[in-house]
Design a protein around this motif. Structure first.
Motif, short mmCIF file in Angstrom:
data_model
loop_
_atom_site.label_atom_id
_atom_site.label_comp_id
_atom_site.label_asym_id
_atom_site.label_seq_id
_atom_site.Cartn_x
_atom_site.Cartn_y
_atom_site.Cartn_z
N GLN A 115 0.84 -1.20 0.00
CA GLN A 115 0.00 0.00 0.00
C GLN A 115 0.87 1.24 0.00
N ASP A 116 0.48 2.20 -0.81
CA ASP A 116 1.10 3.53 -0.79
C ASP A 116 0.26 4.40 0.14
N ASP A 117 0.77 4.63 1.35
CA ASP A 117 -0.02 5.31 2.38
C ASP A 117 -0.38 6.73 1.98
N LEU A 118 0.57 7.48 1.42
CA LEU A 118 0.29 8.85 1.00
C LEU A 118 -0.74 8.87 -0.12
N MET A 119 -0.59 7.96 -1.10
CA MET A 119 -1.53 7.91 -2.21
C MET A 119 -2.92 7.51 -1.72
N MET A 120 -2.97 6.63 -0.74
CA MET A 120 -4.25 6.21 -0.21
C MET A 120 -4.95 7.36 0.51
N GLU A 121 -4.19 8.18 1.22
CA GLU A 121 -4.78 9.33 1.90
C GLU A 121 -5.36 10.32 0.90
N LEU A 122 -4.62 10.60 -0.17
CA LEU A 122 -5.12 11.50 -1.20
C LEU A 122 -6.31 10.89 -1.93
N TYR A 123 -6.25 9.60 -2.14
CA TYR A 123 -7.31 8.85 -2.83
C TYR A 123 -8.65 9.00 -2.10
N ARG A 124 -8.61 8.80 -0.78
CA ARG A 124 -9.84 8.86 0.00
C ARG A 124 -10.30 10.30 0.24
N SER A 125 -9.36 11.23 0.32
CA SER A 125 -9.74 12.62 0.60
C SER A 125 -10.43 13.29 -0.58
N GLU A 126 -10.37 12.67 -1.76
CA GLU A 126 -11.03 13.24 -2.94
C GLU A 126 -12.53 13.39 -2.70
N PHE A 127 -13.10 12.56 -1.83
CA PHE A 127 -14.53 12.60 -1.54
C PHE A 127 -14.95 13.95 -0.96
N LYS A 128 -14.03 14.60 -0.25
CA LYS A 128 -14.36 15.87 0.39
C LYS A 128 -14.60 16.98 -0.62
N TRP A 129 -14.03 16.89 -1.81
CA TRP A 129 -14.03 18.01 -2.75
C TRP A 129 -15.01 17.85 -3.91
N VAL A 130 -15.68 16.72 -4.00
CA VAL A 130 -16.63 16.54 -5.10
C VAL A 130 -17.97 17.20 -4.75
N ASP A 131 -18.81 17.40 -5.75
CA ASP A 131 -20.10 18.05 -5.53
C ASP A 131 -21.07 17.10 -4.81
N VAL A 132 -22.20 17.67 -4.39
CA VAL A 132 -23.18 16.91 -3.60
C VAL A 132 -23.77 15.76 -4.41
N ARG A 133 -24.00 16.01 -5.69
CA ARG A 133 -24.60 14.98 -6.54
C ARG A 133 -23.69 13.75 -6.60
N THR A 134 -22.37 13.97 -6.70
CA THR A 134 -21.42 12.85 -6.75
C THR A 134 -21.37 12.13 -5.41
N LYS A 135 -21.46 12.89 -4.32
CA LYS A 135 -21.47 12.25 -2.99
C LYS A 135 -22.69 11.35 -2.82
N LEU A 136 -23.84 11.81 -3.31
CA LEU A 136 -25.05 10.99 -3.22
C LEU A 136 -24.90 9.72 -4.06
N TRP A 137 -24.31 9.86 -5.24
CA TRP A 137 -24.06 8.69 -6.10
C TRP A 137 -23.14 7.69 -5.41
N ALA A 138 -22.07 8.19 -4.78
CA ALA A 138 -21.13 7.31 -4.09
C ALA A 138 -21.79 6.61 -2.92
N LYS A 139 -22.68 7.32 -2.21
CA LYS A 139 -23.38 6.71 -1.08
C LYS A 139 -24.31 5.60 -1.55
N GLU A 140 -24.97 5.81 -2.68
CA GLU A 140 -25.83 4.77 -3.23
C GLU A 140 -25.01 3.53 -3.62
#
Length: 459
Positions: free
Chosen positions: A264-289
């Motif tokens: 595992q690339d720990d730094l890449m994983m942190e950036l990978y997961r943090s992308e969720f914070k910056w997407v729009d609400v519609r994308t967040k709802l899609w990801a939750k579904e």
């Protein structure tokens, strides 16, 4: 030079004869009658080989033959070949339990071979050249022949497979689809990958044959298996769109799975997961579904579809290699080389540093294993010049760089202390040739992996 001739021996016995009889084969030189020893004879009963042995110093070998079906023999010798007028029916008075077959052998005439030129270290030797086709990929076959993926004009116009022994073309076949690359499965069997399918390749009587395999099936069930050792399979769940994967073993005796390593690339994983914070609400709802539907974390869904398309995402590269029942895992994210036994038990680890500051030292994110010796080399490129450095798996030290002759060589592979690559001069009308250069090393042959291990954990 070897010559093989099948000798068919049909034994006809009466109903009162034994169900088995002994056949004595005597091989003699036809010119002087001297016995010919060390003739390798294979006995076939039906379609199955039942015995193989050499003739002794007196040129004699004994075989037990069933009288219920035809028996044939194949004879092979490095200097002699059997005559064709060989008796196929032998009696000695009345039927006995021992039959004698005398085979006259003739000495093979001398054959003039083409001139062989051995180039010094660092001087390229042209292995394959053609005015009609260019080489785009190649693989080594177990019989030391080469399998070449070629194209006449450009890849869009079609590709061909060529079987080459280093001197002559043994066979060629056009592909029904455009070939992208050649790979080997975990058993060492060559395959050609196209956009829609994978074609298995077999060599029979110096002819190439292909068989279609569904690409999804191959990539799902065969490609993840990176090697086998005794009763164990080694495989990974590598996904190019996720910054972590695991290596597993599967024991064929008790059908048990075991995870032996996590990369595992720990730094890449942190950036990978943090992308969720910056997407729009519609994308967040899609990801939750998607999370509710599949059970996979919503942050992973966003990272896979958005962060992997950014310039910051880098696919993982942590290959494993096998040599003499030892497994080597190069974890470039823990900066360690892990050594495992063939059973998957961790034995040792040593630090590695060659991959750090890749932009400065020119590391190409590429480790190459010699197909014969099992030694591992690090591939660098500086100002277009390719360099190879031998990596000592015991000490972690690197050899002095070995620079290849041409700039920007393609598809570098190593076999028997020699490096092979594809090259065409810049702005030249020359086709792409296959070249070879000797390396300044003399490592002995060792047991290595059969499959294309690196490709299974490499972008």
């Amino acid at each position: 030079m070897k010559s093989i001739l099948s000798l068919v021996l049909l034994i006809f016995l009466s109903a009162t004869a034994f169900s088995q009889t002994t056949v004595r084969i005597i091989t003699k030189d036809r010119t002087n009658g001297d016995p010919v020893s060390r003739v390798f004879i294979r006995q076939y009963q039906g379609d199955s080989m039942v015995k193989a042995q050499y003739t002794n110093l007196k040129g004699v070998a004994y075989f037990t033959v069933s009288t219920k079906e035809a028996t044939h023999f194949e004879m092979e010798h490095i200097a002699f070949s059997p005559l064709e007028d060989i008796p196929t029916k032998i009696y000695s008075g009345k039927p006995t339990d021992t039959l004698t077959l005398q085979v006259r052998m003739y000495y093979l005439k001398e054959r003039m071979l083409d001139q062989v030129v051995i180039k010094p270290i660092g001087v390229p030797d042209t292995i394959f050249e053609s005015s009609r086709v260019s080489v785009t990929d190649f693989e080594f076959l177990p019989d030391n022949n080469l399998l070449l993926l070629t194209y006449p004009k450009n890849l869009k116009k079609g590709t061909e497979l060529v079987l080459y022994d280093g001197f002559d073309l043994l066979g060629e076949i056009p592909l029904p689809e455009k070939g992208k690359e050649l790979i080997r499965d975990y058993r060492g069997n060559p395959h050609v990958v196209t956009e829609k399918n994978v074609f298995g390749i077999t060599e029979t009587n110096k002819r190439i044959q292909i068989a279609q395999i569904e690409k999804d099936y191959y990539m799902t069930y065969i490609a993840p298996i990176v090697d086998t050792s005794h009763t164990k399979y080694y495989f990974s769940n590598f996904n190019p769109n996720y910054p972590a994967f695991d290596y597993f073993t599967f024991d064929m005796v008790d059908s048990t799975y075991r995870k032996i390593a996590k990369v595992q690339d720990d730094l890449m994983m942190e950036l990978y997961r943090s992308e969720f914070k910056w997407v729009d609400v519609r994308t967040k709802l899609w990801a939750k579904e998607k999370e509710n539907e599949t059970g996979i974390d919503k942050e992973i869904w966003v990272g896979m579809y958005y962060f992997t398309n950014s310039v910051y995402y880098k696919e993982l590269y942590a290959p494993i290699f096998e040599r003499n029942d030892s497994i080597f895992l190069f974890d470039h994210y823990k900066n360690l080389l892990f050594k495992y036994s063939y059973q998957g038990d961790l034995i040792d680890s040593i630090p590695i540093y060659y991959h750090l500051q890749a932009k400065e030292n020119g590391w190409k994110k590429d480790l190459i294993q010699d197909y014969e010796t099992g030694e591992i080399y690090i591939h660098y490129e500086l100002a277009g010049k390719a360099q190879l450095r031998h990596f000592n798996t015991t000490t972690g030290k690197l050899s002095s760089p070995v620079q290849l002759h041409f700039k920007y060589p393609e598809n570098i592979q190593i076999k028997g202390n020699s490096v092979y690559y594809i090259y065409r001069p810049f702005e030249s009308t020359q086709k792409k040739y296959l070249y070879r250069e000797r390396l300044p090393f003399e490592f002995k042959s060792q047991k290595t992996n059969k499959g294309t291990l690196v490709e299974m954990a490499k972008p």
